[in-house]
Design an enzyme around this catalytic site. Sequence first.
Site, PDB file in Angstrom:
ATOM      1  N   ASP A  60       0.845  -1.204   0.000  1.00  0.00           N
ATOM      2  CA  ASP A  60       0.000   0.000   0.000  1.00  0.00           C
ATOM      3  C   ASP A  60       0.881   1.255   0.000  1.00  0.00           C
ATOM      4  O   ASP A  60       0.870   2.028   0.946  1.00  0.00           O
ATOM      5  CB  ASP A  60      -0.951  -0.002   1.209  1.00  0.00           C
ATOM      6  CG  ASP A  60      -0.219  -0.035   2.548  1.00  0.00           C
ATOM      7  OD1 ASP A  60       0.921  -0.543   2.586  1.00  0.00           O
ATOM      8  OD2 ASP A  60      -0.780   0.441   3.558  1.00  0.00           O
ATOM      9  N   HIS A 113       9.531   0.011   8.305  1.00  0.00           N
ATOM     10  CA  HIS A 113       8.830  -1.212   8.687  1.00  0.00           C
ATOM     11  C   HIS A 113       8.775  -2.247   7.564  1.00  0.00           C
ATOM     12  O   HIS A 113       9.104  -3.427   7.763  1.00  0.00           O
ATOM     13  CB  HIS A 113       7.396  -0.872   9.107  1.00  0.00           C
ATOM     14  CG  HIS A 113       7.284   0.079  10.242  1.00  0.00           C
ATOM     15  ND1 HIS A 113       7.467  -0.295  11.552  1.00  0.00           N
ATOM     16  CD2 HIS A 113       7.003   1.409  10.269  1.00  0.00           C
ATOM     17  CE1 HIS A 113       7.301   0.748  12.342  1.00  0.00           C
ATOM     18  NE2 HIS A 113       7.022   1.799  11.584  1.00  0.00           N
TER      19      HIS A 113
END
Length: 318
Positions: free
Chosen positions: A8, A241
């Site tokens: 995303d 991340h």
Amino acid sequence: MKLWFDTDPGVDDALALALIARSPAFELVGLSTVFGNADVRTTTANALGLCALLGLDVPVHAGAAGPLQGSPRLAPEVHGGDGLGGHAASLPAPRRQAEQMPAAEAIIRAARKEPDLHLAAVGPFTNLAQALRLDPDLPQRLASVTLMGGAFGLHGQGGNVTPNAEANVFNDARAADEVFAAPWRRLHVVGLDATQRVRMPRAALAALADGDAVARLLHRAAMPYIDFYHRHYGQEVLVAHDAIALMPLLAPTTLQWRQGPVRVVEGGLAHGQTTQDWQRLGGADWRDLPEHAVAVDANAPAITELCLRAWLNQGERT
């Protein structure tokens, strides 16, 4: 290894995609997009532009615009309204359009075509849950699945959208619980307990500003992301991340693991909380659930060096 990337984009997604493009270990065969850091139209446009920037000629399939239940939660305060810290307009024009086939169907098709396909999902797990619903045999078709998500309360680390929950799991707790319950051949879960251990100082990223076009864009996009961490955590650091979540495939010894089934809380104050029965204390609600590997710590210096070398294109593709 052949890899499918579900994403995303997202600043840290862009960092992860650059790591994939510049690591000889990976052969990216396809990419799917999902809502999360921005709406799915924006994440798909970003994915197409990033592929053009990185020289990746792979199909991009748009996926879920929202969770299996409820409404989507986006993150403009972290990633900017365009998902890339205000720098999406700097991406080159896409070399191809998004494919017509939806993401879930594309994942199934790729898994049937490529017997040794690995999948990494770094946004909400909605596309993967939809694929599971369409093809219950999917867990045995994929060589491995790697997920960025969850917060298990280690090292004093809670969630990043609520005290309990990490964003990807919070955004579709139902999808996450279904994915964790599936009998994957290998599933690695890399949550905040590991990713937040790898805090790259702003100064360590300075070399990106003098790098090639890819490195310079990554540097510009990362700066507002670092500013967010400074405001909220008091540290001028980058926590990449989604790039860190690729370590089970790229450098597995940089992470420490524990085994056990994983479940997700749905609803209430603890919505999106992940918990692992690594002590085997669970009763009937845990019975027959598969065991998965959850990352519990990370080698920050090793991961930082590996990522910076790739982002600076200092390695050699083979």
